[in-house]
Design a protein around this motif. Structure first.
Motif, PDB file in Angstrom:
ATOM      1  N   GLN A   1       0.834  -1.198   0.000  1.00 23.20           N
ATOM      2  CA  GLN A   1       0.000   0.000   0.000  1.00 23.20           C
ATOM      3  C   GLN A   1       0.869   1.248   0.000  1.00 23.20           C
ATOM      4  OE1 GLN A   1      -3.107  -1.231   3.183  1.00 23.20           O
ATOM      5  NE2 GLN A   1      -4.217   0.055   1.745  1.00 23.20           N
ATOM      6  N   GLN A   2       0.440   2.219  -0.775  1.00 23.34           N
ATOM      7  CA  GLN A   2       1.132   3.496  -0.900  1.00 23.34           C
ATOM      8  C   GLN A   2       1.374   4.085   0.487  1.00 23.34           C
ATOM      9  OE1 GLN A   2      -0.666   5.630  -4.154  1.00 23.34           O
ATOM     10  NE2 GLN A   2       0.019   7.607  -3.397  1.00 23.34           N
ATOM     11  N   GLY A   3       2.614   4.448   0.758  1.00 21.42           N
ATOM     12  CA  GLY A   3       2.953   5.017   2.060  1.00 21.42           C
ATOM     13  C   GLY A   3       3.571   4.024   3.022  1.00 21.42           C
ATOM     14  N   ASP A   4       3.334   2.721   2.791  1.00 23.67           N
ATOM     15  CA  ASP A   4       3.982   1.688   3.596  1.00 23.67           C
ATOM     16  C   ASP A   4       5.326   1.325   2.976  1.00 23.67           C
ATOM     17  OD1 ASP A   4       1.780   1.653   5.217  1.00 23.67           O
ATOM     18  OD2 ASP A   4       0.914  -0.172   4.352  1.00 23.67           O
ATOM     19  N   VAL A   5       6.213   0.758   3.748  1.00 21.77           N
ATOM     20  CA  VAL A   5       7.492   0.306   3.214  1.00 21.77           C
ATOM     21  C   VAL A   5       7.314  -1.073   2.583  1.00 21.77           C
ATOM     22  CG1 VAL A   5       9.863  -0.341   3.774  1.00 21.77           C
ATOM     23  CG2 VAL A   5       8.802   1.629   4.904  1.00 21.77           C
ATOM     24  N   CYS A   6       7.799  -1.229   1.348  1.00 28.36           N
ATOM     25  CA  CYS A   6       7.715  -2.516   0.648  1.00 28.36           C
ATOM     26  C   CYS A   6       8.772  -3.454   1.211  1.00 28.36           C
ATOM     27  CB  CYS A   6       7.934  -2.301  -0.853  1.00 28.36           C
ATOM     28  SG  CYS A   6       7.860  -3.809  -1.839  1.00 28.36           S
ATOM     29  N   LYS A   7       8.335  -4.487   1.907  1.00 35.33           N
ATOM     30  CA  LYS A   7       9.255  -5.382   2.609  1.00 35.33           C
ATOM     31  C   LYS A   7       9.712  -6.567   1.763  1.00 35.33           C
ATOM     32  CE  LYS A   7       9.014  -3.285   6.663  1.00 35.33           C
ATOM     33  NZ  LYS A   7      10.198  -2.636   7.261  1.00 35.33           N
ATOM     34  N   CYS A   8       8.964  -6.874   0.683  1.00 32.24           N
ATOM     35  CA  CYS A   8       9.242  -8.088  -0.089  1.00 32.24           C
ATOM     36  C   CYS A   8       9.236  -7.823  -1.586  1.00 32.24           C
ATOM     37  CB  CYS A   8       8.194  -9.161   0.216  1.00 32.24           C
ATOM     38  SG  CYS A   8       8.128  -9.702   1.924  1.00 32.24           S
ATOM     39  N   ILE A   9       9.977  -8.667  -2.298  1.00 33.68           N
ATOM     40  CA  ILE A   9       9.779  -8.782  -3.732  1.00 33.68           C
ATOM     41  C   ILE A   9       8.963 -10.048  -3.954  1.00 33.68           C
ATOM     42  CG2 ILE A   9      11.744  -7.454  -4.543  1.00 33.68           C
ATOM     43  CD1 ILE A   9      13.315 -10.022  -4.770  1.00 33.68           C
ATOM     44  N   ASN A  10       8.080 -10.016  -4.945  1.00 35.27           N
ATOM     45  CA  ASN A  10       7.069 -11.055  -5.091  1.00 35.27           C
ATOM     46  C   ASN A  10       7.085 -11.666  -6.486  1.00 35.27           C
ATOM     47  OD1 ASN A  10       5.512 -10.226  -2.467  1.00 35.27           O
ATOM     48  ND2 ASN A  10       5.699  -8.336  -3.644  1.00 35.27           N
ATOM     49  N   PHE A  11       7.162 -12.987  -6.548  1.00 34.61           N
ATOM     50  CA  PHE A  11       7.100 -13.719  -7.799  1.00 34.61           C
ATOM     51  C   PHE A  11       5.703 -14.323  -7.907  1.00 34.61           C
ATOM     52  CE2 PHE A  11       7.682 -17.627 -10.323  1.00 34.61           C
ATOM     53  CZ  PHE A  11       8.268 -17.103 -11.460  1.00 34.61           C
ATOM     54  N   ILE A  12       4.979 -13.979  -8.957  1.00 35.57           N
ATOM     55  CA  ILE A  12       3.584 -14.411  -9.085  1.00 35.57           C
ATOM     56  C   ILE A  12       3.512 -15.837  -9.631  1.00 35.57           C
ATOM     57  CG2 ILE A  12       1.368 -13.958 -10.187  1.00 35.57           C
ATOM     58  CD1 ILE A  12       2.052 -11.026 -10.246  1.00 35.57           C
ATOM     59  N   LEU A  13       2.844 -16.698  -8.878  1.00 34.14           N
ATOM     60  CA  LEU A  13       2.619 -18.086  -9.288  1.00 34.14           C
ATOM     61  C   LEU A  13       1.322 -18.213 -10.065  1.00 34.14           C
ATOM     62  CD1 LEU A  13       3.586 -19.728  -5.888  1.00 34.14           C
ATOM     63  CD2 LEU A  13       4.984 -19.669  -7.969  1.00 34.14           C
ATOM     64  N   THR A  14       0.264 -17.667  -9.516  1.00 33.00           N
ATOM     65  CA  THR A  14      -1.041 -17.622 -10.186  1.00 33.00           C
ATOM     66  C   THR A  14      -1.697 -16.294  -9.844  1.00 33.00           C
ATOM     67  OG1 THR A  14      -2.223 -18.637  -8.313  1.00 33.00           O
ATOM     68  CG2 THR A  14      -1.367 -20.131 -10.015  1.00 33.00           C
ATOM     69  N   GLY A  15      -2.504 -15.782 -10.775  1.00 36.08           N
ATOM     70  CA  GLY A  15      -3.239 -14.559 -10.496  1.00 36.08           C
ATOM     71  C   GLY A  15      -2.757 -13.375 -11.310  1.00 36.08           C
ATOM     72  N   CYS A  16      -3.280 -12.210 -10.952  1.00 35.81           N
ATOM     73  CA  CYS A  16      -2.993 -10.976 -11.686  1.00 35.81           C
ATOM     74  C   CYS A  16      -3.055  -9.805 -10.715  1.00 35.81           C
ATOM     75  CB  CYS A  16      -4.009 -10.795 -12.817  1.00 35.81           C
ATOM     76  SG  CYS A  16      -3.758  -9.331 -13.839  1.00 35.81           S
ATOM     77  N   THR A  17      -2.088  -8.891 -10.824  1.00 36.51           N
ATOM     78  CA  THR A  17      -2.055  -7.721  -9.952  1.00 36.51           C
ATOM     79  C   THR A  17      -1.941  -6.446 -10.785  1.00 36.51           C
ATOM     80  OG1 THR A  17       0.365  -7.636  -9.730  1.00 36.51           O
ATOM     81  CG2 THR A  17      -0.838  -9.061  -8.195  1.00 36.51           C
ATOM     82  N   LYS A  18      -2.257  -5.329 -10.149  1.00 41.23           N
ATOM     83  CA  LYS A  18      -2.049  -4.019 -10.766  1.00 41.23           C
ATOM     84  C   LYS A  18      -1.167  -3.181  -9.846  1.00 41.23           C
ATOM     85  CE  LYS A  18      -6.146  -1.827  -8.692  1.00 41.23           C
ATOM     86  NZ  LYS A  18      -7.381  -1.064  -8.897  1.00 41.23           N
ATOM     87  N   THR A  19      -0.291  -2.410 -10.448  1.00 39.61           N
ATOM     88  CA  THR A  19       0.511  -1.439  -9.726  1.00 39.61           C
ATOM     89  C   THR A  19      -0.015  -0.067 -10.095  1.00 39.61           C
ATOM     90  OG1 THR A  19       2.458  -2.866  -9.798  1.00 39.61           O
ATOM     91  CG2 THR A  19       2.838  -0.531  -9.349  1.00 39.61           C
ATOM     92  N   SER A  20      -0.366   0.748  -9.101  1.00 37.66           N
ATOM     93  CA  SER A  20      -1.011   2.031  -9.387  1.00 37.66           C
ATOM     94  C   SER A  20      -0.561   3.114  -8.423  1.00 37.66           C
ATOM     95  CB  SER A  20      -2.540   1.884  -9.316  1.00 37.66           C
ATOM     96  OG  SER A  20      -2.937   1.569  -7.982  1.00 37.66           O
TER      97      SER A  20
END
Length: 206
Positions: free
Chosen positions: A51-70
């Motif tokens: 979430q915007q404003g939080d610190v990104c703690k992980c990098i993520n490899f997608i196995l299944t599904g779909c995401t949006k970056t906004s």
């Protein structure tokens, strides 16, 4: 049931190892070091990974599904930066690298499964498996090239041409994301995107 779950997790983990081996060649010991560092996570549709404003703690490899970056601007308008599907990485890299608040939201468009590596773990892995640092450098280079090409496309091409380029390059994504999100990514309204699609359909028939 538990055995089935373990098999699925193993299969997913091996999918990431195969992905890495296409970029750098790992030996069996290096593969196991990486496997031991992974965390398997599931997210529901509409859940946030970052979430915007939080610190990104992980990098993520997608196995299944779909995401949006906004990015959500001060007027509450959402601007789509990218979509990610299976065998793609997703994170706010600026936040992850600097461990400062994220500029972007990463949200699931579908139920999504991920393999995650947290910041501390990645730094340790780079020491234990130097090839992995080279792998991520190459991934980052590719992402930079793609980002620069998109900027040029946005400056030089019409909305119709931008849509055709997206459709050609990412046919699987085009079929999976709602039209209003795709329109936001292209920098147009959903009504204008609908008109473009109608025009292309007429051209195809004629």
């Amino acid at each position: 049931m538990f055995v089935v779950f373990i098999k699925l997790v193993l299969e997913h983990t091996l999918a990431l190892i195969r992905y890495i081996n296409k970029i750098v060649e790992l030996n069996s010991n290096e593969e196991q070091i990486i496997i031991d560092a992974l965390t398997h996570r599931k997210y529901l549709k509409d859940q946030y990974i970052v979430q915007q404003g939080d610190v990104c703690k992980c990098i993520n490899f997608i196995l299944t599904g779909c995401t949006k970056t906004s990015y959500l601007d001060s007027n509450g308008h959402e601007h789509i930066v990218m979509f990610s599907i299976e065998d793609w990485w997703t994170s706010d890299m600026g936040s992850f690298i600097t461990q400062t608040p994220a500029d972007y939201n990463i949200q699931c468009i579908e139920n999504t499964e991920l393999l995650q590596l947290n910041y501390t773990t990645v730094e340790e892995l780079f020491k234990k498996v130097p090839k992995l640092e080279r792998c991520f450098r190459k991934i980052t280079e590719r992402a930079l090239v793609a980002s620069q090409k998109r900027i040029i496309t946005n400056f030089s091409e019409t909305a119709k041409e931008r849509y055709l380029i997206f459709k050609e390059n990412y046919p699987k994504i085009e079929k999976r994301v709602p039209q209003y999100l795709l329109a936001s990514y292209l920098g147009i309204t959903k009504e204008f995107l609908s008109r473009i699609k109608s025009q292309l359909a007429r051209e195809t028939k004629s």
